[in-house]
Design an enzyme around this catalytic site. Structure first.
Site, short mmCIF file in Angstrom:
data_model
loop_
_atom_site.label_atom_id
_atom_site.label_comp_id
_atom_site.label_asym_id
_atom_site.label_seq_id
_atom_site.Cartn_x
_atom_site.Cartn_y
_atom_site.Cartn_z
N CYS A 120 -10.53 -3.58 -9.52
CA CYS A 120 -10.88 -3.21 -10.88
C CYS A 120 -10.32 -4.16 -11.98
CB CYS A 120 -10.00 -1.77 -10.92
SG CYS A 120 -10.61 -0.59 -12.41
N HIS A 161 -11.30 1.90 -6.08
CA HIS A 161 -10.00 1.81 -5.84
C HIS A 161 -9.48 2.60 -4.32
CE1 HIS A 161 -8.29 0.72 -9.70
NE2 HIS A 161 -9.19 1.60 -10.11
N GLU A 203 -7.31 1.93 -2.58
CA GLU A 203 -5.85 2.19 -2.20
C GLU A 203 -5.42 3.77 -2.62
OE1 GLU A 203 -7.29 0.53 -5.09
OE2 GLU A 203 -6.03 0.29 -6.76
#
Ligand SMILES: Nc1ncnc2c1ncn2[C@@H]1O[C@H](COP(=O)(O)OP(=O)(O)O)[C@@H](O)[C@H]1O
Ligand SMILES: [Mg+2]
Lengths: 80, 736, 233, 80
Positions: free
Chosen positions: C86, C206, C208
């Protein structure tokens, strides 16, 4: 006819962008920088051929849509 | 304002500052002389509706605020409750209605910034934001612009500071034309034994200013927030504050870092009325005096006067009292985060606030009378007219057509257009984001604890019957928390009303609070923080003042010990849907009545708090037992809308059972009886058996599976079609 | 395996990244403050998401011109592994460590929603947990994720097989013109690219935030498993 | 010394903002608008007093930080 509209925050209105850029320029050792203000430029290509008329119409567009009169000022400039 | 033009302080000026004749007389008595301009400014903001709650205080005091798990109730920057395992949740809701009307983006953005500061100032890392929004009629000329700006502003600020926005609510109604309601809520988490308060202490201790520099932003903002709008609003515009979420993020990190040390004696954000309210409140609460030297205040603009600095509402600033031997530690931390840090004064034993500027004393006010003598009004109340009875109902539409129309109406349409602009996953702890459960669920770092969060209010019920409406708002929040399996702990509220000087409006305030009080008491769901926003009215085309619908937004917080036990609202194929609670077919003030019959009539559904409690406790127990796998409470739009929302959330269809007889189908499917939940079970026999033992009404109403909604008649609406109807509203509203 | 996560002022997804590494690999990364003048000895540098310097001027621009980026450039030029997610991806392009630029989303709105990514290569340290052609779900949350490269650069990226992720449908269909499949309008639906030496990777979404079934799924896990496998070999 | 830096997207780089504004202006019946391009303006207040030098330093700032050469062009103009 090409017209340029420059839109800046009014005096006294906080410009977080300008502030952050100013600080960064100082970190990069452009210590001569006193102040930074960031604005928008909107270049318009118009069919209009009278520069008087083009200015007037652009002003209308600014007031109607392109500029937030609450916090912004603007200038109109005929480029060509 | 420049020196040459300093106005003369007299009753006329006081009235321009919003002080009544009697209030100004009190100022003169307290001061024993003519106040200076700065002093008048301080009185006017401290005694404004916004800061003093002069119209609502008497009523607010009646709300229940205590429970064994409440650590700090109203009176601090935010409410604090014990959530177990050594942690506390800190939360509050606040309005930014008027600023959002004047400049929707910045108004909403700075609203988020302000509420965040109220929470991290107490030592909490913010872990979730919510927002309760009320906009004008979708076809009003300003609505689109305001929706666009407000949503961008909330997202712009929240996304940048990195706090997930996990929930909220939205309504549209013509009474909010030109006076939107923007209520922002923040929830943070702190260690229970590390909570920071605002009462100043320690004579001689330094007063520290940190954050952004002071400019002429929002001067008079606090008094503006208490004045109704008229054509004049435009001329008040130069006072708009601009938010800087980047600085806020730095401020959060710097403050939390400093809070790891023992440097802080007291801390408070500079919110409405900036330096004035923070200094006055901190010193006032601590029973000490405070002396400020404005020469040391970091300034963004030149030649600012004392008046301007004391009243500036520049954002992203905090005031702290530090231990004198720790200022260096603090300074280092703020320098690391590239924030301004300045010692601007010290505490005294005089009991006065003394403000110096350029070597001159600009203000010297005794703090005790400033607080104690603050106006308190018992304004006259009058009942609102009862709603008209339900008129003739000529029903022409089929249930299927009706459902599709309801799904596309302003109050029931999918809010995905909004929440897709809010970062809801940042933090990596969001268990249920918007649309996935009745309450958002966020896990607390390094624990299995989940916080269930929601905001609720049904303004049309409040307008029809303020007592019921006030209770219903609390009850719906309680239900939404219950529906994920969490235990509701406490409430923050944001009471939005019209002009309290009108007896009818004051009557609404009194009744709403009365309703809230009953519900909070019986549900053991105390109010720990909140905010009041009055004078929400605008003039209609004929120039008549129109009050907003009474809108007591309730922010609810609940806790579940083990997030893995929580449930969302998605159907599970092969399971049964069971309705918990009794369906009586109440049609007064329903969305069906308004949207399909064109009537805003009838009484709102009645609230039986004992039934609410019994049904809710049952549902929560069965969720924790594993007998309920998904759950959705029945609210706006009634039973069929609730079921359809579950279909849409999961992309799994279902087949509806034949409705109970003895009721017209519209009443059964779209009635808004309270205390009901649609639950999903794979263990129907056990669930129904348990319900029977506890005397809880429960009945199978549908079977999950397939890719459409199958009606008892055999007709089918595909999920795609349902979704199209549900998504169309925002696309159409925001187009162009 | 040693991982360093660099934090610039305004970065806000560093905790998510730490959490993801902990959840998937059991390893706790070190946080590196941007003012540090020397990089600690690490195998992988991660530039996480957020709004470095408020994303004022251009996303990632001011962070890219910070002193520590010179250290990171050094590290990268000596064959170090660098992952930018990002804002981290934006920083890498602004610093010239990856080609192209990230423009405002085509819709001109912040996009926070789930998207599907198709894995275009499975022979990189970041993608060897998947198979080529796999599709996985991941949240995205950005205002400026519209990947752009000029024609020449784009051709080079395509020819040299340097695109690692593309926005796709659940079944793996890619259509850059379809806004439901390519939400931010990225050219050729590019969601992630890699450096010539295969060690510097940038991506917008994302993963994560999706490594735990409790938080909605674990589709993002292979990224971290792949990294661990590479770095512990 | 006040310097203005005008930053525009290069030809060939998609300008979604310009496109959206163009569309909106047409909806508002400014049908004379042919094309819209949106850029940034950064006004810098410098201690520098030579306009030559100010221009040169601003160009350096542009190249170092303020402009992304991959997608943007810029012009420097001394305002006062
Ligand atoms: N302004 C908003 N911001 C974020 N999420 C929102 C907003 N408005 C509504 N939502 C979400 O949309 C969903 C539906 O909202 P609502 O219809 O008010 O729920 P309910 O009636 O069940 O309380 C919820 O998940 C809610 O959090
Ligand atoms: Mg609700």
């Amino acid at each position: 006819m090409k017209v340029r509209l420059v839109v800046m925050l009014k005096q006294g209105v906080l410009d977080p962008q300008g502030k952050a850029i100013n600080q960064k320029l100082h970190n990069l050792e452009f210590s001569e920088v006193q102040d930074v203000r960031v604005g928008k430029v909107i270049d318009l290509e118009l069919t209009e051929t009278s520069s008087e008329k083009a200015k007037q119409r652009t002003t209308e567009m600014a007031q109607k849509l392109l500029v937030n009169g609450v916090i912004e000022n603007f200038e109109v400039e005929v480029l060509s | 304002m420049n020196k040459k033009q300093q106005p003369i302080v007299n009753e006329k000026l006081a009235s321009e500052f919003g002080l009544s004749t009697e209030e100004y007389a009190k100022v003169l008595t307290i001061m024993g002389r003519n106040p200076s301009l700065t002093e008048l400014g301080i009185f006017s903001v401290m005694w404004s509706e916004h800061c003093s709650y002069k119209s609502s205080r008497a009523w607010l005091k009646t709300l229940p605020t205590k429970a064994p798990w409440v650590i700090h109730g109203p009176g601090e920057n935010a409410g604090v409750v014990d959530i177990g395992q050594g942690f506390a949740a800190i939360f509050k809701m606040e309005s930014h209605n008027h600023p959002s009307f004047i400049e929707p983006y910045q108004g909403a953005a700075t609203g988020v910034g302000g509420i965040l500061r109220d929470v991290f100032t107490m030592g909490a890392r913010p872990i979730a934001n919510l927002n309760a929004l009320r906009f004008g009629s979708p076809d009003h000329s300003s609505t689109r612009h305001i929706v666009d700006g407000v949503v961008r502003g909330i997202g712009g600020y929240g996304n940048c500071v990195g706090v997930p926005t996990v929930g909220g609510e939205v309504n549209f109604h013509s009474s909010y034309n030109g006076n939107p309601l923007v209520n922002a809520m923040t929830v943070g988490v702190a260690r229970k034994d590390k909570i920071f308060l605002s009462a100043a202490a320690g004579i001689g201790n330094p007063v520290i200013y940190v954050g952004s520099k002071t400019g002429r932003d929002g001067i008079h903002g606090a008094t503006m927030a208490s004045a109704e709008f008229d054509e004049d609003a435009a001329s008040k515009r130069p006072t708009v504050q601009v938010g800087d979420p980047f600085v806020e993020k730095l401020l959060i990190e710097a403050c939390l870092e400093l809070m790891e040390t023992d440097a802080i004696v007291a801390i408070q954000d500079m919110g409405a009325a900036g330096l004035t309210s923070s200094a006055v409140e901190m010193a006032g609460k601590g029973g000490v005096g405070i002396e400020l030297d404005l020469d040391h205040v970091p300034q963004r603009e030149s030649h600012m006067t004392a008046y301007e600095m004391m009243l500036s509402e520049s954002q992203e600033r905090m005031l702290m009292i530090l231990r004198p031997d720790r200022t260096d530690v603090a300074k280092q931390i703020f320098e690391k985060w590239e924030l301004d840090f300045a010692i601007i004064g010290h505490l005294t034993d005089t009991g006065h606030i003394v403000v110096r500027h350029n070597g001159k004393i600009e203000a010297d006010i005794p703090l005790k009378p400033l607080a104690d003598e603050a106006p308190l009004y018992h304004r006259p109340t009058a009942p609102s007219p009862a709603p008209a009875p339900i008129g003739d109902l000529k029903i022409e539409k089929s249930i299927e057509e009706t459902l599709l129309q309801l799904l596309g109406c302003a109050d029931l349409a999918s809010r995905a257009w909004i929440w897709n602009q809010y970062d809801s996953t940042i933090g990596g702890q969001t268990v249920y984001r918007p649309g996935k459960a009745d309450a958002a669920l966020v896990q607390v770092d390094k624990t299995t604890i989940g916080l269930a969060l929601t905001t609720d209010c049904t303004p049309r019920y409040c307008a029809a019957n303020a007592k019921i409406g006030g209770a219903q708002a609390v009850v719906e929040a309680w239900r939404n928390i219950t529906a994920v399996g969490a235990k509701p702990l406490a409430v923050t509220d944001n009471l939005n009303f019209g002009n309290p000087e009108k007896p009818e409006v004051m009557g609404q305030i009194a009744d709403v609070i009365e309703g809230m009080k009953k519900a909070c008491t019986i549900l053991d769901f105390p109010v720990v923080s909140g905010n009041v926003s009055l004078y929400n009215e605008t003039r209609d085309q004929e120039g008549k003042a129109v009050s907003v619908l009474p809108t007591p937004a309730i922010g609810g917080l609940g806790v579940i010990e083990d997030t893995s036990k929580a449930v969302g609202n998605s159907l599970i194929g092969g399971c049964e849907l069971v309705i918990i609670g009794e369906t009586k077919g109440h049609l007064g003030q329903t969305i069906w009545l308004r949207e399909i019959m064109g009537q805003e009539t009838g009484a709102p559904p009645s609230i039986d708090l004992q039934t609410e409690k019994a049904n809710g406790d049952f549902v929560r127990n069965e969720i924790l037992n594993g007998n309920i796998l998904a759950c959705h409470d029945v609210s706006d739009g009634g039973l069929l809308v609730a079921i359809t929302e579950m279909v849409l959330a999961s992309n799994i269809g279902c087949t509806l059972d034949v409705p109970e007889s003895g009721m017209r189908p519209e009443a059964y499917w779209f009635g808004e009886d309270q205390a009901r939940y649609v639950v999903v079970t794979s263990n129907k026999d056990k669930l129904l058996q348990n319900a029977k033992e506890k005397n809880i009404p429960a009945r199978v109403i549908a079977y999950a599976g397939g890719d459409g909604l199958v009606f008892p008649s055999g007709s089918v609406i595909t999920i795609a079609r349902l979704r199209e109807a549900n998504n169309g509203f925002f696309t159409a509203l925001m187009k162009g | 395996m040693k991982i360093g996560i660099v934090v610039f002022p305004g970065i806000n997804r560093e905790r998510d990244m730490v959490l993801a590494f902990e959840r998937v690999t059991g390893h706790t990364p070190t946080i590196i403050w941007h003012r540090e003048t020397h990089l600690p000895k690490v195998d992988l540098i991660v530039l996480p998401g957020g709004f470095s310097y408020g994303d004022y001027l251009r996303c990632g621009a001011m962070a890219a011109h910070s002193p520590i980026m010179q250290e990171i450039s050094h590290f990268a030029k000596n064959g170090g592994y660098v992952l930018g997610v990002c804002n981290g991806f934006q920083i890498l392009t602004e610093a010239g460590l990856l080609p192209g630029a990230l423009l405002p989303n085509a819709s001109l709105r912040f996009l926070s929603q789930d998207c599907y990514l198709r894995v275009e290569r499975d022979d990189t340290p970041y993608t060897n947990g998947w198979k080529k052609g796999d599709v996985f779900l991941t949240p995205m949350a950005h205002g400026d994720g519209n990947y752009f490269a000029d024609t020449k650069t784009l051709k080079m990226l395509e020819d040299d097989n340097r695109i690692v992720f593309r926005y796709a449908s659940a079944s793996g269909k890619v259509d850059p013109q379809d806004q439901t499949l390519n939400p931010n309008g990225s050219i050729n639906a590019i969601a992630g690219i890699i450096s010539e030496n295969g060690r510097i990777c940038g991506m917008m979404p994302h993963p994560e935030d999706l490594v735990d079934p409790l938080m909605g799924g674990d589709d993002g896990k292979p990224l971290f498993q792949g990294i661990m496998e590479t770095l512990t070999q």
